[in-house]
Design a protein around this motif. Sequence first.
Motif, PDB file in Angstrom:
ATOM      1  N   ALA A  93       0.813  -1.178   0.008  1.00 40.23           N
ATOM      2  CA  ALA A  93       0.117   0.113   0.060  1.00 40.23           C
ATOM      3  C   ALA A  93       0.970   1.337  -0.042  1.00 40.23           C
ATOM      4  CB  ALA A  93      -0.965  -0.148   1.172  1.00 40.23           C
ATOM      5  N   ARG A  94       0.772   2.163  -1.136  1.00 42.73           N
ATOM      6  CA  ARG A  94       1.689   3.227  -1.226  1.00 42.73           C
ATOM      7  C   ARG A  94       0.798   4.315  -1.665  1.00 42.73           C
ATOM      8  NH1 ARG A  94       5.036  -0.493  -3.398  1.00 42.73           N
ATOM      9  NH2 ARG A  94       4.603   0.047  -5.496  1.00 42.73           N
ATOM     10  N   PRO A  95       0.237   5.232  -0.829  1.00 41.33           N
ATOM     11  CA  PRO A  95      -0.774   6.227  -1.281  1.00 41.33           C
ATOM     12  C   PRO A  95       0.312   7.223  -1.865  1.00 41.33           C
ATOM     13  CG  PRO A  95      -0.385   6.420   1.082  1.00 41.33           C
ATOM     14  CD  PRO A  95       0.415   5.058   0.757  1.00 41.33           C
ATOM     15  N   ARG A  96      -0.332   8.229  -2.630  1.00 43.19           N
ATOM     16  CA  ARG A  96       0.501   9.121  -3.359  1.00 43.19           C
ATOM     17  C   ARG A  96       1.449   9.938  -2.648  1.00 43.19           C
ATOM     18  NH1 ARG A  96      -0.774  11.183  -8.353  1.00 43.19           N
ATOM     19  NH2 ARG A  96      -1.735   8.970  -8.664  1.00 43.19           N
ATOM     20  N   TYR A  97       0.984  10.323  -1.340  1.00 43.75           N
ATOM     21  CA  TYR A  97       2.057  11.153  -0.802  1.00 43.75           C
ATOM     22  C   TYR A  97       3.182  10.272  -0.308  1.00 43.75           C
ATOM     23  CZ  TYR A  97       1.025   9.320   3.820  1.00 43.75           C
ATOM     24  OH  TYR A  97       0.656   8.471   5.221  1.00 43.75           O
ATOM     25  N   LEU A  98       3.312   9.071  -0.165  1.00 45.06           N
ATOM     26  CA  LEU A  98       4.432   8.222   0.330  1.00 45.06           C
ATOM     27  C   LEU A  98       5.022   8.067  -1.141  1.00 45.06           C
ATOM     28  CD1 LEU A  98       3.278   5.417   2.651  1.00 45.06           C
ATOM     29  CD2 LEU A  98       4.676   7.419   3.053  1.00 45.06           C
TER      30      LEU A  98
END
Length: 805
Positions: A213-218
Amino acid sequence: MCKAHVARTQDRMSTEQKLARYAVPGSRLRGVAPPAAWVVLLAAIPFLAGFYLLLPPTGLSRTIAYPAFGIIGMLAILLGVHMRRPARSGSWRLIAVALALLAFGDIVYSFLSGDGQEVAYPSPADIAYLGGYVVLIAGIASLIRGRVAGGDRTALIDAAILAAGAGSIVWFAVIQPGLAGTVEPMVGVVSMAYPVMDLILLGLGLRVLLTAARPRYLQFLLAGVAIYFFADLVYALLLLNQAYGDANPVDAGWIVGILLIGVAALHPSVADPVTTVESSDARLSGSRLATLAAAALIAPTILVIHEIQAGDDLVVGLVLEWTLLFGLVLVRLGITVRELGATLQQRRHLQVDLAHQAHHDPLTQLANRSLFEVRLAQAMATAPETTALIFLDLDDFKTINDTLGHATGDELLRVLAGRVQRGLRATDLAARLGGDEFAILVEACQGPSMALAVAERALAVLRAPLSLVDRQLEVHASAGVAMGHARSTPTDLMRDADVAMYQAKAHGKNRVEAYVAAMHGEVIRSYELGTELAHAIETGAFVLHFQPAVNLTSGAIVGAEALVRWNHPQRGLLGPHEFIPQAESSGLIHSLGRWILREACFAAVGWPTRLDGQRPAVSVNLAASQLLQPGIVEEVAEILAETGLPPRKLILEVTESALVDLDVARAALLRLRGLGVLLALDDFGTGYSALSYLARLPFDIVKIDQSFVAAIGQGRRVDALLAGILGLCDALELVTVAEGIEEGPQLDRLVALGCRIGQGYLFARPVPAAEFTALLTTSRETQRQSPGVGAFTALVARPVVAAAV
C-alpha cells in the motif's frame, strides 16, 4: 555523510549546499488556493533548482538562499499539518523539527566560517546536523509504521538487505578511502555517522517501495529520499576525485529530492486515514529474489575485485567457491519460492471460493440473504430515497415439489434464477432469500414507476414456458415493491416489500403490488384471518351459494357453479376472494375444498329435474394444489359414492395456474375423466399459452374469462378475437360458457357469435341453496310454457355433455 568528507579534505562546503541537502520543504505560494499548493510546488521544482544553480557561486545570495530552503520546508510541513490534519501529524512535526535543526546547523556553520575562517571538524554545527538526521529518521519511520498487518517483517528484512548491499558499495567507494589516514577517534566516529544515517534513510525509502500500500504522498516521499541519496553519493565520489566545484549540477539533485518531500507533505492524500493491508505475495516473486541475491553478492564481488588487484589467489578462489555455493542455494530457494507461489495461488483461489460461498446461494449462485442485507444497508445509508426493493415469490411452488420432487424443484429454481439475473441492470442485485423467495435491490431508482417496471419484467421472464426433465412447465410469481425514504431502515424496507408481495398473492397472484401504508393493516387482518380460518373449517362456518348457468338461447338454467361463503361472526358473509388465498397459502384449502365438493354434490342430488328428465350439473372449482395432490381421484370417487350424485352431473373447474406441469396435470385430469365427471378450463384467455391446453388436455367445457365479455363492443379486434375463440372451441367440440355477462348487448353479441351457455349478474347473482332450488322450480314452469327451451341440448355435440347440462 558528505560534510564529513568536506572536513577531511579541508574543502569547505558552502552553507547553501549543506542546507539544500537536508531540508524537506513544502511551501504554500502566496495567492494560491490551499488545495492546489502541492501542484504549484511540484511545477516549481525545475525552476527553483535551475534558479539556485544560476546564483553566483560566491557571495551573500547563496549563503541566504541555502538556509531558506530548510526554513520554507519546515513552514510547508507545519502548513500541511494545519491544512490537511493528517492522522500522523506527530510524525510530520518531527520532520519539521529535523528541518529546523538542519537549518540551524547551516546557520551555525556559516557563522563559524565567517571571514573565510577554517572550521574545526567536528564542530558545534555537526551536533545540529546529526540531531537533525536522527529526528528526520524517527519522523519518517513513524510515518510509515503499521501500514501492513504484522509489521510486514519480510519487506523490512528485504529493505535491510538492499540497504546493506548499497552500504557495501558506499564503504568500498566512499567510506574506506575517506577514513584512510584518520587518527582522531572523534573524527572517525562523526565521519562514519553521516553515511550510516544516509543508509538508514535509504532503507526507509526501500521499506516504502516494498510495501503493497503506497498512497500518493508516500510515493512522493520515496522519490525524494531516492534522489536525495543518489545526489549525496555522487557528491561524495566527486569530492574524493577532487572534481566537485561550485554550482555543480549535483546541487540540483539535492534540491529536487528535498522539494519532492515537500510535495508529499502538502499532497491531499496525506489526510487519508492510515489503513492496514495484508502482506503482498509479490515479495515471493522471482524478480524480487534475484534483486536480493544481487544485493547479497555485492560485498563478495567487491572482495574478489580487491584481491585480484592484490594478487591473492587463495582468497579469490574461496570467494568464487562461496559464490558458486550461494548460487546453487539460490536456485534451490527459487524452486521453493515457485512451489510456495503455486500453493499461495491455490490458497487465494480457495479463499475466493470460500468468500463466494459465504455470500452466495449454493443452489442458484445468486447473492444470499447475508450479502443482500449488507448491500441493502449500504444503499439505505447513502441514498435511501432512490433505493427500491422487490420481493418475488413463486406461486404454488409447493405443488411442484410435492408432485415432481425436490430435485426437479431445485432445477427449476436454478433456471428461474438465471432468467431473473439476466434481466437486470449491472447495478441491480438479485438474491435468493430462501425457498422460492427472491429479492431484487434496485439502486439509483428514479421512482416507483421504474421499480414497478423492473418487477413486471421479472415476472414476464418467469412466465415464459420452459421444458424441464421432459416436462413443459408454466410458472407464475407474485411481486411486492417498496421504495425507501429518509426515515426508513433496511428492516422497514424488507417488511414493506414482503407485505406488498403477500398482497399481490391475496389479490389473485401472478401480479405486482406496490406498498402503501394501508397494507400494513391488511397484513394484520390477514394473519388474524388465517387463525380464524382454521377454526371456521373445524366448526363448519361456511355456506355454499350457487350461480346459475343458463342456456343463452332459451334462458333455461342448465347448471350452477358452487361458490363458497364464510359466515364470519363479526364481519358477516365473506366472499371467496377474502379467504381462499389465505387457505391456499396455509394448506387449509385441502380440507376446505373437500367440504365444498361434498356439500355441492349433496345439494345437486336434491335439485328438481328438467322436463327432459335431467338434473342440472354442478360446477366445483379445484385449486391447483387439490388437482395435483396424489389422492384427488380417490377423494372425488368417494364423495360421489357417498352422495349418490351421478359423475356426469359433476363439473370440475381448474384454472391455468393449476397446469404448471402439463404432464402431471394431464395424468390427473385423465384419471378424473375416467370417473365420468366433466372437466372445465376456467378463466380461459388469462394465461400465457392456453391454446396448447385445449389441444393436449381432456377438457369438455371452456369458460371464457369475463374480461373478454366486458370488452365486447370496444372494437373489431376484440370481437374478432372472441369469435375466433368460440369458433376454435366449436371445432374442437368443446362447450363454451361465457362468464360475467351483465348487459343486454353483451348477451346479444354472444348469441350472434354462437356462444352456448352464460353466467352473470344479467341472469342472477349467486344465491343460497334454498333460493337456487326455487329458481330451478321457476325455470321448470317456464320450460312448460316455452316449447323451445330444450334447444340447447341439440346444440351440444357430445352426449355426455348434453346429459350433464
